[in-house]
Design a protein around this motif. Structure first.
Motif, PDB file in Angstrom:
ATOM      1  N   TYR A  49       4.080  -2.578   4.173  1.00 47.73           N
ATOM      2  CA  TYR A  49       3.858  -4.134   4.114  1.00 47.73           C
ATOM      3  C   TYR A  49       3.520  -4.504   5.235  1.00 47.73           C
ATOM      4  N   SER A  50       2.681  -3.729   5.843  1.00 42.54           N
ATOM      5  CA  SER A  50       1.885  -4.052   7.002  1.00 42.54           C
ATOM      6  C   SER A  50       1.022  -3.308   7.325  1.00 42.54           C
ATOM      7  N   GLU A  51       0.189  -3.632   8.465  1.00 44.23           N
ATOM      8  CA  GLU A  51      -1.237  -3.175   8.497  1.00 44.23           C
ATOM      9  C   GLU A  51      -1.012  -1.495   9.291  1.00 44.23           C
ATOM     10  N   SER A  52       0.022  -1.188   9.934  1.00 46.74           N
ATOM     11  CA  SER A  52       0.196   0.128  10.252  1.00 46.74           C
ATOM     12  C   SER A  52       1.493   0.597  10.572  1.00 46.74           C
ATOM     13  N   HIS A  53       1.721   1.862  10.502  1.00 50.12           N
ATOM     14  CA  HIS A  53       3.057   2.520  11.106  1.00 50.12           C
ATOM     15  C   HIS A  53       2.779   3.709  11.878  1.00 50.12           C
ATOM     16  N   THR A  54       3.706   4.057  12.729  1.00 52.01           N
ATOM     17  CA  THR A  54       3.841   5.360  13.620  1.00 52.01           C
ATOM     18  C   THR A  54       4.908   6.015  13.384  1.00 52.01           C
ATOM     19  N   TYR A  55       4.479   7.700  13.301  1.00 54.64           N
ATOM     20  CA  TYR A  55       5.345   8.537  13.028  1.00 54.64           C
ATOM     21  C   TYR A  55       5.306   9.481  14.162  1.00 54.64           C
ATOM     22  N   TYR A  56       6.432  10.096  14.463  1.00 60.17           N
ATOM     23  CA  TYR A  56       6.617  11.178  15.399  1.00 60.17           C
ATOM     24  C   TYR A  56       6.767  12.672  14.683  1.00 60.17           C
ATOM     25  N   LEU A  57       5.821  13.495  14.843  1.00 53.22           N
ATOM     26  CA  LEU A  57       5.421  14.462  14.013  1.00 53.22           C
ATOM     27  C   LEU A  57       5.218  15.667  14.821  1.00 53.22           C
ATOM     28  N   PRO A  58       5.705  16.913  14.604  1.00 48.11           N
ATOM     29  CA  PRO A  58       5.151  17.990  15.083  1.00 48.11           C
ATOM     30  C   PRO A  58       3.614  18.479  15.421  1.00 48.11           C
ATOM     31  N   THR A  59       3.370  18.654  16.573  1.00 48.27           N
ATOM     32  CA  THR A  59       1.985  18.770  17.117  1.00 48.27           C
ATOM     33  C   THR A  59       1.545  20.256  16.559  1.00 48.27           C
ATOM     34  N   THR A  60       0.265  20.267  17.087  1.00 50.15           N
ATOM     35  CA  THR A  60      -0.823  21.187  16.366  1.00 50.15           C
ATOM     36  C   THR A  60      -0.622  21.622  15.129  1.00 50.15           C
ATOM     37  N   GLU A  61      -0.429  20.634  14.312  1.00 47.06           N
ATOM     38  CA  GLU A  61      -0.359  20.764  12.912  1.00 47.06           C
ATOM     39  C   GLU A  61      -1.633  19.623  12.471  1.00 47.06           C
ATOM     40  N   ARG A  62      -2.260  19.883  11.477  1.00 47.38           N
ATOM     41  CA  ARG A  62      -3.094  19.389  10.776  1.00 47.38           C
ATOM     42  C   ARG A  62      -2.636  18.229   9.621  1.00 47.38           C
ATOM     43  N   TYR A  63      -2.826  17.074   9.795  1.00 46.27           N
ATOM     44  CA  TYR A  63      -2.306  16.163   8.723  1.00 46.27           C
ATOM     45  C   TYR A  63      -3.363  15.427   8.138  1.00 46.27           C
ATOM     46  N   SER A  64      -3.095  15.131   6.616  1.00 46.52           N
ATOM     47  CA  SER A  64      -3.932  14.284   5.864  1.00 46.52           C
ATOM     48  C   SER A  64      -3.080  13.147   5.269  1.00 46.52           C
ATOM     49  N   ALA A  65      -3.812  12.017   5.010  1.00 46.89           N
ATOM     50  CA  ALA A  65      -3.011  10.989   4.433  1.00 46.89           C
ATOM     51  C   ALA A  65      -3.825  10.259   3.097  1.00 46.89           C
ATOM     52  N   LYS A  66      -3.045   9.932   2.290  1.00 47.63           N
ATOM     53  CA  LYS A  66      -3.642   9.092   1.081  1.00 47.63           C
ATOM     54  C   LYS A  66      -3.053   7.860   0.992  1.00 47.63           C
ATOM     55  N   VAL A  73       0.903  -1.282  -0.017  1.00 49.50           N
ATOM     56  CA  VAL A  73       0.204  -0.081   0.035  1.00 49.50           C
ATOM     57  C   VAL A  73       0.944   1.109  -0.070  1.00 49.50           C
ATOM     58  N   TYR A  74       0.741   2.080  -0.879  1.00 50.94           N
ATOM     59  CA  TYR A  74       1.435   3.327  -0.894  1.00 50.94           C
ATOM     60  C   TYR A  74       0.887   4.429  -0.226  1.00 50.94           C
ATOM     61  N   VAL A  75       1.282   5.240   0.613  1.00 46.86           N
ATOM     62  CA  VAL A  75       0.806   6.083   1.585  1.00 46.86           C
ATOM     63  C   VAL A  75       1.576   7.347   1.341  1.00 46.86           C
ATOM     64  N   THR A  76       0.969   8.427   1.194  1.00 42.81           N
ATOM     65  CA  THR A  76       1.609   9.924   1.385  1.00 42.81           C
ATOM     66  C   THR A  76       0.800  10.700   2.255  1.00 42.81           C
ATOM     67  N   TYR A  91      -8.711   8.159   1.898  1.00 44.71           N
ATOM     68  CA  TYR A  91      -8.028   9.339   2.642  1.00 44.71           C
ATOM     69  C   TYR A  91      -8.537   9.398   4.067  1.00 44.71           C
ATOM     70  N   ASP A  92      -7.873  10.153   4.638  1.00 48.08           N
ATOM     71  CA  ASP A  92      -8.179  10.459   6.174  1.00 48.08           C
ATOM     72  C   ASP A  92      -7.561  11.807   6.702  1.00 48.08           C
ATOM     73  N   GLY A  93      -7.746  12.571   7.616  1.00 38.44           N
ATOM     74  CA  GLY A  93      -7.107  13.518   8.181  1.00 38.44           C
ATOM     75  C   GLY A  93      -7.395  14.005   9.358  1.00 38.44           C
ATOM     76  N   GLY A  94      -6.645  14.852  10.081  1.00 32.07           N
ATOM     77  CA  GLY A  94      -6.963  15.058  11.681  1.00 32.07           C
ATOM     78  C   GLY A  94      -5.946  16.023  12.094  1.00 32.07           C
ATOM     79  N   LYS A  95      -5.965  16.557  13.461  1.00 33.71           N
ATOM     80  CA  LYS A  95      -5.058  17.661  13.820  1.00 33.71           C
ATOM     81  C   LYS A  95      -4.563  16.824  15.167  1.00 33.71           C
ATOM     82  N   LEU A  96      -3.075  17.047  15.065  1.00 33.51           N
ATOM     83  CA  LEU A  96      -2.306  16.378  16.110  1.00 33.51           C
ATOM     84  C   LEU A  96      -2.294  17.354  17.383  1.00 33.51           C
ATOM     85  N   LYS A  97      -3.129  17.169  18.436  1.00 31.80           N
ATOM     86  CA  LYS A  97      -3.159  18.051  19.420  1.00 31.80           C
ATOM     87  C   LYS A  97      -2.619  17.787  20.700  1.00 31.80           C
TER      88      LYS A  97
END
Length: 135
Positions: free
Chosen positions: A74-91, A53-56, A104-110
């Motif tokens: 090549y697995s069902e999940s990945h975790t990333y450590y990213l700056p807070t108070t930003e909105r992120y979206s993924a495809k 699965v190709y994720v952006t 698609y999905d998105g949300g804000k890291l609070k």
């Protein structure tokens, strides 16, 4: 005059109690430094041995096209450590039997806070983006 003083004292006492934080539990872990980064979890529908699965991941909305990272799952999940108070979206792009599917999905890291023992305590709130295919 006496009533005015009494009312003034009453108002002052009620206002200061609004800003007091009397609750105190010493066993609670209190991070007094606001975290500048926290965890973003991305979940996809992956079957072992199937196509990857190709994720952006984007900062802001997908339409803003501010790419943070590209990854191949090549697995069902990945975790990333990213700056807070930003909105992120993924495809996610799936390929199956000659057909491409997008999710698609998105949300804000609070970061939230609470008071304990008159200290402002911070905690990051994990953001989970679900890019699983609907069944």
């Amino acid at each position: 005059m006496g009533n005015r003083i009494y009312i003034l004292i009453l108002i002052t006492c009620s206002l200061t109690s609004c800003f007091k934080h009397d609750e105190c539990d010493p066993s609670v872990i209190c991070n007094t430094i606001k975290p500048d980064s926290y965890y973003v979890n991305i979940n996809v529908s992956y079957v072992a041995g199937a196509n990857p699965v190709y994720v952006t991941l984007f900062k802001g909305d997908v339409e803003d096209n501010q790419v943070v990272l590209l990854d191949t799952f090549y697995s069902e999940s990945h975790t990333y450590y990213l700056p807070t108070t930003e909105r992120y979206s993924a495809k996610a792009i799936y390929y199956d039997n000659g057909t491409y599917y997008n999710a698609y999905d998105g949300g804000k890291l609070k970061v939230s806070h609470f008071w304990n023992c008159n200290e402002k305590c911070f905690e990051g709130e994990e953001l989970t983006l679900d890019l699983s295919l609907l069944q």
